[in-house]
Every structure is written in C-alpha cells, then in structure tokens.
Enzyme design. Sequence first.
Site, mmCIF file in Angstrom:
data_model
loop_
_atom_site.group_PDB
_atom_site.id
_atom_site.type_symbol
_atom_site.label_atom_id
_atom_site.label_comp_id
_atom_site.label_asym_id
_atom_site.label_seq_id
_atom_site.Cartn_x
_atom_site.Cartn_y
_atom_site.Cartn_z
ATOM 1 N N ARG A 178 3.450 38.742 -35.035
ATOM 2 C CA ARG A 178 3.437 39.669 -33.884
ATOM 3 C C ARG A 178 2.572 40.897 -34.206
ATOM 4 O O ARG A 178 1.843 41.391 -33.351
ATOM 5 C CB ARG A 178 4.866 40.096 -33.522
ATOM 6 C CG ARG A 178 5.680 38.952 -32.932
ATOM 7 C CD ARG A 178 7.031 39.437 -32.414
ATOM 8 N NE ARG A 178 7.919 38.310 -32.225
ATOM 9 C CZ ARG A 178 8.875 37.936 -33.062
ATOM 10 N NH1 ARG A 178 9.108 38.639 -34.154
ATOM 11 N NH2 ARG A 178 9.622 36.870 -32.821
ATOM 12 N N ASP B 30 10.094 28.728 -28.559
ATOM 13 C CA ASP B 30 11.155 27.761 -28.233
ATOM 14 C C ASP B 30 12.109 28.249 -27.130
ATOM 15 O O ASP B 30 13.095 27.582 -26.831
ATOM 16 C CB ASP B 30 11.949 27.402 -29.497
ATOM 17 C CG ASP B 30 12.587 28.599 -30.160
ATOM 18 O OD1 ASP B 30 12.172 29.743 -29.851
ATOM 19 O OD2 ASP B 30 13.497 28.409 -30.981
ATOM 20 N N GLU C 187 14.194 44.230 -33.161
ATOM 21 C CA GLU C 187 13.695 44.731 -31.870
ATOM 22 C C GLU C 187 14.007 46.224 -31.733
ATOM 23 O O GLU C 187 13.132 47.025 -31.362
ATOM 24 C CB GLU C 187 14.339 43.962 -30.707
ATOM 25 C CG GLU C 187 14.017 42.470 -30.666
ATOM 26 C CD GLU C 187 14.960 41.619 -31.517
ATOM 27 O OE1 GLU C 187 15.697 42.182 -32.372
ATOM 28 O OE2 GLU C 187 14.955 40.387 -31.332
HETATM 29 C C1 UGA Z 1 15.621 35.394 -32.996
HETATM 30 C C2 UGA Z 1 14.809 36.301 -32.052
HETATM 31 O O1 UGA Z 1 14.861 35.804 -30.725
HETATM 32 C C3 UGA Z 1 13.371 36.319 -32.570
HETATM 33 O O2 UGA Z 1 12.534 36.990 -31.673
HETATM 34 C C4 UGA Z 1 13.390 36.990 -33.940
HETATM 35 O O3 UGA Z 1 12.095 37.035 -34.475
HETATM 36 C C5 UGA Z 1 14.263 36.144 -34.860
HETATM 37 O O4 UGA Z 1 15.579 35.946 -34.292
HETATM 38 C C6 UGA Z 1 14.444 36.783 -36.240
HETATM 39 O O5 UGA Z 1 15.165 36.274 -37.039
HETATM 40 O O6 UGA Z 1 13.851 37.778 -36.515
HETATM 41 P P1 UGA Z 1 15.310 32.733 -33.504
HETATM 42 O O7 UGA Z 1 15.405 31.735 -32.393
HETATM 43 O O8 UGA Z 1 16.428 32.816 -34.466
HETATM 44 O O9 UGA Z 1 14.978 34.136 -32.871
HETATM 45 O O10 UGA Z 1 13.943 32.530 -34.324
HETATM 46 P P2 UGA Z 1 12.813 31.426 -34.218
HETATM 47 O O11 UGA Z 1 12.662 30.938 -32.814
HETATM 48 O O12 UGA Z 1 13.016 30.433 -35.274
HETATM 49 O O13 UGA Z 1 11.520 32.298 -34.600
HETATM 50 C C7 UGA Z 1 10.973 33.275 -33.746
HETATM 51 C C8 UGA Z 1 9.481 33.035 -33.580
HETATM 52 O O14 UGA Z 1 8.830 33.155 -34.845
HETATM 53 C C9 UGA Z 1 9.148 31.635 -33.040
HETATM 54 O O15 UGA Z 1 8.122 31.705 -32.094
HETATM 55 C C10 UGA Z 1 8.741 30.864 -34.288
HETATM 56 O O16 UGA Z 1 7.826 29.806 -34.079
HETATM 57 C C11 UGA Z 1 8.141 31.957 -35.165
HETATM 58 N N1 UGA Z 1 8.325 31.682 -36.599
HETATM 59 C C12 UGA Z 1 9.516 31.227 -37.087
HETATM 60 C C13 UGA Z 1 7.262 31.877 -37.467
HETATM 61 O O17 UGA Z 1 6.161 32.281 -37.040
HETATM 62 N N2 UGA Z 1 7.431 31.601 -38.806
HETATM 63 C C14 UGA Z 1 8.622 31.131 -39.308
HETATM 64 O O18 UGA Z 1 8.714 30.897 -40.536
HETATM 65 C C15 UGA Z 1 9.680 30.959 -38.435
HETATM 66 MN MN MN Z 2 13.918 30.860 -31.173
#
Ligand code: UGA
Ligand code: MN
Length: 301
Positions: free
Chosen positions: A139, A162, A245
């Site tokens: 981000r 997702d 956030e």
């Molecule tokens: C929750 C929040 O909704 C996210 O916005 C926040 O970043 C996250 O927790 C957090 O732990 O900080 P969650 O569904 O648990 O989201 O997280 P993911 O959907 O697995 O990841 C958020 C985004 O980061 C996704 O678009 C995913 O593709 C991306 N991501 C995830 C990465 O770029 N790298 C990773 O290793 C894991």
């Molecule tokens: Mn997610």
Amino acid sequence: MIKRNLTRLFIVGIFLICLTLFVTKGSLFCNIFVPNEYTKERECQTLHVKKDIPRIYIVTPTHTRLTQKADLTRLSYTLRLVPNIRWIVVEDADQPSDIVKNLLASSELHYTHLFAKTRPESLKKTAERWRPHRGVDQRNEAIRWIRQNAKQTGVVYFADDDNTYDIRLFEEMRYTKKMSVWPVGLVAGIRYEAPKVRNGKVVGWHTSLPRNISTDMAGFAVSLQLLDDNAGAQFRATAASGYLEADFIKQLGVTLSDLEPRAEECTKVLVWHTKTEKSSIKNEALILKWYNYTSDPNIEV
Ligand code: UGA
Ligand code: MN
C-alpha cells in the site's frame, strides 16, 4: 392475385414487427433507432474515460497463492462496472509475475502494475503485534506512486483482493472531501462494523474493538488532497495488531467530526470482508497417482 399476395405479406410483416417489439419489450427497436442512455452509459464505463467526475484510485495489494488468479479475476470484473477508476495492483514480490501481468493486460481496465516485496522488518512480531500486518509495504508503494503521478482530483480506496464489493460503494466514495466512511460486513468477529451516525455526523462506532475510529481497511476512502496535505502519512508495520488503519488515519490528522458518513448514514453494507478459503493441493500427487493422471504444469490456475 398479386394485390392479394402483397396484402398478405404486409399483414404478416406487421405481425412479425409487433411480435418482435413484444418479445424484446421494445429494446431492439430502441437500440436500433434511439441512442438510448443505457448504451451510452455502458460505453463510457467500459472505456473508463469519464473526465467530468473525480477519479478513484483503487489500491490492491496481492500475493502469490493458489487462489490469487481467481480472486483478482473476480475483483477485475467488479471494477469493469465502475467508471473513471485507476486500479493500482501491487504485488508482494521482487518482480511482477506473469499471472498478474496477463490478467491486467486482458482486464480492459485503466491500471498500474507495481511490486514491492514485504520487508523482513515488517514481518517481525512483538508483544503488541502478535501477527504481522499484511499488505503494508505494498500500500505504501501505491501511495508513493499516487503522490508522484496522480494529477486529477480524486479519491484513494484500499481494496484488498479477497473482499466482496457492491459497485454502488464506489459512487458513495467518489466525492470524498477528506475521509468518507461506511459499514463493512462480516468483520472483527461480528456481523458488521459501522460508524454510528447522529444528525449526519459520526459520533462513534459499532465495533468489537476498542478503537476510536474503528474501521477496517475496506471501510474508508481518503481524498488525494488529504494524502498530499499529509505527505509523511503511510501505513506502519509497527502499529499494534488491529490498529493498522487507526494508526494511518491518525497520521492524516482526521478526527471523528471530520468523517463523512456514507451508505445511507451508514445503515447499508456495500462491502464484505470475505475471505477466500485456502485451497490445498498437498495430496494432489497421491490423488493423481491413484487415477494414473499427471498435472499439466502448462495449465495456469
Ligand atoms: C485484514 C484487513 O482487512 C487488511 O486490510 C489488513 O491488511 C490485514 O487484516 C492485516 O493483517 O493487516 P485479512 O483478510 O486478514 O485483512 O488479510 P489478507 O486479505 O490476507 O491481506 C490483506 C491484503 O494484503 C490482501 O489484498 C492480500 O493479497 C495482501 N497480502 C497478504 C500481501 O500483499 N502479502 C501477504 O503476505 C499477505
Ligand atoms: Mn482479506
């Protein structure tokens, strides 16, 4: 004789025209003879060329996993329905992948493809941060790009790959002055998390977490102006768990009274914090061996 045949032909012709109008509810006629609104609107949306409305910069961090292409495909099809956007996809990788590159190239969207591998220090756990935040460095890379390149007035929205988005959400955020907020469904262990609104102002939050501005990433958008006015603001991997956030919003100098409540005074859920089930292929070799099949590595999933 000829006259009678011509009369018959005329009657049959009129009948066929009436039948066509009835079956197509007039739309065939309208599409041919009248340049109808719907068609014009669709054209603008597909081309993403509406210049008279603020642009939405949609920032999506993404990482390699079995369901990545499926998740991004679904999101890209949602975004096709939204006019004047730029989709900024940031891969958590050292270099761009073919999967994302090809998906974006065929998406018909206005996009920017970036990459930023999560730094090792972003992955460190502490007592306050029991699980590393995800998507932080990605981000920030998008924010850097936006600050350097965005020229139009507009708004920035952090749309994880997702989640599930109702396209009406994008029109709710389009005219954000500083920061707009709305409910998010299926998040923080409750049915929905939402700003509490009284007399058109946000006065608190319906949430399971003790945060002042208790929004998930999917529940707010910020204006380009606000990002520019606070040039140092970015996501910090050091934020405590659950406060990623809130920590970012604090750096933007926004308080409860600045927030612009949307989605019918925050009574409508237009985005859901869905999570795609993790696919497993750990038994694939065993399963295929049983059937005497092999998996073709050239087939992209
Ligand atoms: C929750 C929040 O909704 C996210 O916005 C926040 O970043 C996250 O927790 C957090 O732990 O900080 P969650 O569904 O648990 O989201 O997280 P993911 O959907 O697995 O990841 C958020 C985004 O980061 C996704 O678009 C995913 O593709 C991306 N991501 C995830 C990465 O770029 N790298 C990773 O290793 C894991
Ligand atoms: Mn997610």
